[in-house]
Design a protein around this motif. Structure first.
Motif, PDB file in Angstrom:
ATOM      1  N   ARG A  96      11.405  -5.101   8.038  1.00  0.00           N
ATOM      2  CA  ARG A  96      11.558  -4.869   6.604  1.00  0.00           C
ATOM      3  C   ARG A  96      11.655  -3.373   6.326  1.00  0.00           C
ATOM      4  N   PHE A  97      12.628  -2.998   5.525  1.00  0.00           N
ATOM      5  CA  PHE A  97      12.827  -1.601   5.137  1.00  0.00           C
ATOM      6  C   PHE A  97      12.822  -1.525   3.619  1.00  0.00           C
ATOM      7  N   ARG A  98      12.124  -0.530   3.091  1.00  0.00           N
ATOM      8  CA  ARG A  98      12.040  -0.380   1.641  1.00  0.00           C
ATOM      9  C   ARG A  98      12.096   1.089   1.274  1.00  0.00           C
ATOM     10  N   ALA A  99      13.006   1.444   0.385  1.00  0.00           N
ATOM     11  CA  ALA A  99      13.110   2.802  -0.152  1.00  0.00           C
ATOM     12  C   ALA A  99      12.854   2.739  -1.649  1.00  0.00           C
ATOM     13  N   PHE A 100      12.075   3.695  -2.143  1.00  0.00           N
ATOM     14  CA  PHE A 100      11.644   3.663  -3.534  1.00  0.00           C
ATOM     15  C   PHE A 100      11.611   5.074  -4.083  1.00  0.00           C
ATOM     16  N   ASN A 101      12.177   5.250  -5.266  1.00  0.00           N
ATOM     17  CA  ASN A 101      12.140   6.552  -5.925  1.00  0.00           C
ATOM     18  C   ASN A 101      11.720   6.357  -7.370  1.00  0.00           C
ATOM     19  N   ALA A 102      10.735   7.129  -7.808  1.00  0.00           N
ATOM     20  CA  ALA A 102      10.233   7.000  -9.173  1.00  0.00           C
ATOM     21  C   ALA A 102      10.013   8.376  -9.774  1.00  0.00           C
ATOM     22  N   GLN A 103      10.210   8.465 -11.071  1.00  0.00           N
ATOM     23  CA  GLN A 103      10.012   9.723 -11.785  1.00  0.00           C
ATOM     24  C   GLN A 103       9.275   9.450 -13.084  1.00  0.00           C
ATOM     25  N   ASP A 104       8.164  10.135 -13.276  1.00  0.00           N
ATOM     26  CA  ASP A 104       7.375  10.029 -14.499  1.00  0.00           C
ATOM     27  C   ASP A 104       7.502  11.327 -15.292  1.00  0.00           C
TER      28      ASP A 104
END
Length: 260
Positions: A241-249
């Motif tokens: 399983r591969f997961r990429a995540f980008n978040a900006q607050d």
């Protein structure tokens, strides 16, 4: 005759009670919930650790959006924030144990993990839309999850994309203070029964809740996030399983003051 009546009445009452019990409908068996609090799947009813688990259906039915809302439905857990959603400001309390000042790398008494991988900083903006389960594990968990978990651990389990069919989901809500929350995802197979993907995103914003002395707004919040997940299952014995995540607050000034 009176003696016979006296003897027969209790027998009739007992018989009626037995018939009533037999007539009750059978209770449905409880849903089996599997958790990975000890790094492998176990039935939550059999694991020798106190765990509260929220499945994807629970999250959707209760309309849970954040960790502080999960805390409201978890016995023994409360969650507050000292300085908004910035790292080091969260103050979780598990079974009465909390942290006044966070330690190294903003670690607190409760550790946060995504699929068992440590999540640094605050979990307040971590989205729950594409999760399979949230596990709240109570009690010291340093043997399983390392330092920073002497009160407990919270593990976010992401959902595996489907290897056989395409599907999508979108959710939108609004509330006071110009609050808007929109999430969406789409998933499906790239190679049937072998390789699958999921893409998703979220936009959240809330206007000012308070007003400062000069008339400016306080308490604004805004979040944007995108994610990509790949699920590869070459054999029945193992998968990747591969997961990429980008978040900006982007949050506005906090409401606060000093009383002298």
């Amino acid at each position: 005759m009176r003696t016979n009546d006296y003897i027969n009445r209790p027998l009739l009452c007992i018989t009626g009670l037995a018939i009533g019990l037999l007539a009750q409908p059978a209770m449905a068996a409880p849903e089996e919930i599997l958790v990975t609090a000890r790094k492998y799947e176990e039935n939550i009813q059999e694991i020798p650790i106190a765990v509260s688990a929220f499945t994807a259906d629970n999250i959707e039915d209760l309309n849970l959006k954040s960790i502080d809302e999960i805390a409201k439905f978890t016995p023994g857990l409360s969650f507050t924030s000292a300085f908004g959603r910035q790292p080091g400001s969260d103050r979780p309390s598990m079974r009465g144990i909390t942290t006044v000042v966070n330690g190294i790398a903003n670690s607190s008494s409760v550790g946060y993990f995504v699929d068992g991988v440590y999540l640094s900083g605050s979990p307040q903006s971590t989205e729950l839309f594409n999760l399979e389960r949230v596990e709240v594990i109570k009690g010291p968990q340093a043997a399983q999850f390392g330092r920073g978990t002497y009160a407990g651990a919270i593990n976010y389990i992401t959902r595996k994309p489907s290897l056989t069919e395409y599907s999508g989901k979108i959710s939108a809500s609004g509330a006071n203070f110009s609050e808007a929350d929109v999430s969406g995802s789409f998933e499906g197979p790239i190679v049937s029964e072998k390789l699958a993907f999921r893409v998703g995103g979220r936009y959240y914003s809330r206007g000012s809740v308070f007003t400062s002395f000069d008339g400016g707004g306080l308490g604004e919040e805004s979040s944007k996030s995108v994610q990509l997940a790949l699920y590869f299952k070459p054999t029945e014995a193992w998968d990747i399983r591969f997961r990429a995540f980008n978040a900006q607050d982007e949050d506005g000034p906090l409401a606060g003051g000093i009383v002298q």
